[in-house]
Design a protein around this motif. Structure first.
Motif, PDB file in Angstrom:
ATOM      1  N   PRO A   1      37.238  47.027  38.356  1.00  0.00           N
ATOM      2  CA  PRO A   1      35.789  46.913  38.095  1.00  0.00           C
ATOM      3  C   PRO A   1      35.488  45.816  37.079  1.00  0.00           C
ATOM      4  O   PRO A   1      36.157  45.707  36.056  1.00  0.00           O
ATOM      5  N   GLY A   2      34.501  44.974  37.409  1.00  0.00           N
ATOM      6  CA  GLY A   2      34.098  43.905  36.500  1.00  0.00           C
ATOM      7  C   GLY A   2      34.966  42.662  36.587  1.00  0.00           C
ATOM      8  O   GLY A   2      34.749  41.704  35.876  1.00  0.00           O
ATOM      9  N   HIS A   3      35.978  42.676  37.476  1.00  0.00           N
ATOM     10  CA  HIS A   3      36.885  41.524  37.600  1.00  0.00           C
ATOM     11  C   HIS A   3      36.831  40.953  39.006  1.00  0.00           C
ATOM     12  O   HIS A   3      36.670  41.679  39.969  1.00  0.00           O
ATOM     13  N   LYS A   4      37.007  39.632  39.102  1.00  0.00           N
ATOM     14  CA  LYS A   4      37.057  38.974  40.416  1.00  0.00           C
ATOM     15  C   LYS A   4      38.491  38.716  40.842  1.00  0.00           C
ATOM     16  O   LYS A   4      38.778  38.547  42.006  1.00  0.00           O
ATOM     17  N   THR A   5      39.400  38.623  39.869  1.00  0.00           N
ATOM     18  CA  THR A   5      40.739  38.136  40.185  1.00  0.00           C
ATOM     19  C   THR A   5      41.836  39.133  39.829  1.00  0.00           C
ATOM     20  O   THR A   5      42.998  38.762  39.727  1.00  0.00           O
ATOM     21  N   ASP A   6      41.482  40.396  39.632  1.00  0.00           N
ATOM     22  CA  ASP A   6      42.521  41.395  39.345  1.00  0.00           C
ATOM     23  C   ASP A   6      42.220  42.667  40.130  1.00  0.00           C
ATOM     24  O   ASP A   6      41.084  42.892  40.552  1.00  0.00           O
TER      25      ASP A   6
END
Length: 345
Positions: free
Chosen positions: A126-131
């Motif tokens: 949540p809140g991440h594009k790359t993880d």
């Protein structure tokens, strides 16, 4: 990784697609773009300038694509960047490429790469594009079949404080999948040996079940868990990816893409679309091996990206209309549309 730096804050910045009546690629200058888009481009230029300042770079820019030319021109005339270029000691060539010029690369399944598969199939952190979220339940005494078990914090791929995990992530990115999975086993065996855990080394093909059995050895040893937590998260990500239904579909995608490339070479677009039509099935008629609505959108992007010039005509209009109807019906029949389908509808 050492060779790749992602800028997730800019993930939503895509070149505007030129539709009928829109500006042609040659006409796009910053002033022709919507205000929100102009602000995003200026923010990107500011971010890149900060990055180049930190690296002490004096860049020479090259651009491929309409939006890339706008970004390169903005960076060239950006006042702080001009000052930086006067004093910077390191030289670099910077090449900007419009992402829309290589959609086939973004949606294709030709990569034999474990990192790509992990990032594609596991749910986003949540809140991440790359993880991604790695389910950590296997490392606990809790027995649950609930995939979305939420009271145990998820693991992730970013492990900057664990040298073994960093090295393993590099091999996930740079080696073929088979070699990367063997690296995961090797790191796990070394970690278990260091902690004097009773590990039985086996040769041959690495299976997700074998990796799981090695992970189980760490479960009741808190010191070993703490020492190798980063590594265990990456190996768990591997196990969960290899067992994921989307991974078995990966090969189906690849086979279909290869077939499409052959068909496109021999026949026209309408016959390619008519091949696709019977495979579009509504939710209640689909099995786990059938393509979902999202899978079809990915396939359609792939087809239209690799086909090149398309001959317009009545036959094409009819074939496209049939595919549209089938896809709309399938989307409307979804009991729980995914966030992407909700956004599209």
């Amino acid at each position: 990784s050492a060779e790749l730096c992602l800028l997730p804050a800019l993930a939503a910045l895509l070149p505007p697609l030129t539709g009928p009546g829109g500006p042609g690629p040659a006409e796009v200058g910053l002033s022709a773009l919507p205000a929100e888009f102009r602000a995003a481009v200026r923010a990107m230029v500011g971010d890149l300038d900060s990055l180049f300042t930190a690296l002490g770079l004096r860049e020479e820019s090259f651009a491929v694509g309409a939006l890339s030319r706008v970004v390169a021109a903005e960076l060239a005339s950006y006042a702080p960047a001009k000052n930086r270029r006067r004093t910077a000691t390191n030289k670099a060539s910077v090449i900007f490429v419009d992402r829309t010029l290589d959609l086939a690369g973004a949606v294709g399944h030709h990569g034999d790469n474990l990192a790509e598969k992990i990032l594609s199939v596991l749910p986003k952190l949540p809140g991440h594009k790359t993880d991604v979220m790695v389910n950590m339940v296997e490392l606990t005494a809790l027995q649950t079949t609930d995939e979305t078990c939420s009271f145990i914090a998820p693991g992730c791929l970013a492990q900057p404080n664990d040298p073994a995990a960093k090295a393993l992530w590099e091999s996930f990115m740079n080696l073929k999948q088979k070699e990367a999975v063997m690296e995961a086993r090797r790191h796990l065996v070394e970690a278990a040996s260091r902690e004097n855990l009773p590990i039985k080394m086996s040769m041959g093909r690495v299976t997700p079940e074998q990796l799981s059995s090695y992970i189980q050895l760490f479960r009741n040893n808190l010191k070993a868990l703490e020492n190798h937590c980063g590594l265990l998260q990456l190996v768990l990500a591997t196990v969960q990816t290899l067992k994921h239904p989307q991974t078995s579909k990966w090969d189906n995608f690849l086979a279909f893409e290869r077939l499409l490339l052959q068909t496109i070479g021999e026949s026209e677009m309408p016959s390619v679309l008519s091949q696709l039509l019977p495979m579009i099935k509504s939710y209640n008629k689909r099995t786990k091996d059938d393509y979902t609505c999202e899978d079809f959108l990915v396939l359609l992007i792939y087809i239209y990206s690799v086909v090149g010039e398309i001959k317009c005509g009545k036959e094409l209009d009819t074939a496209e209309e049939e595919v549209k109807k089938a896809l709309v019906k399938a989307i409307c029949d979804e009991p729980e549309p995914s966030p992407l389908l909700q956004k599209i509808t």
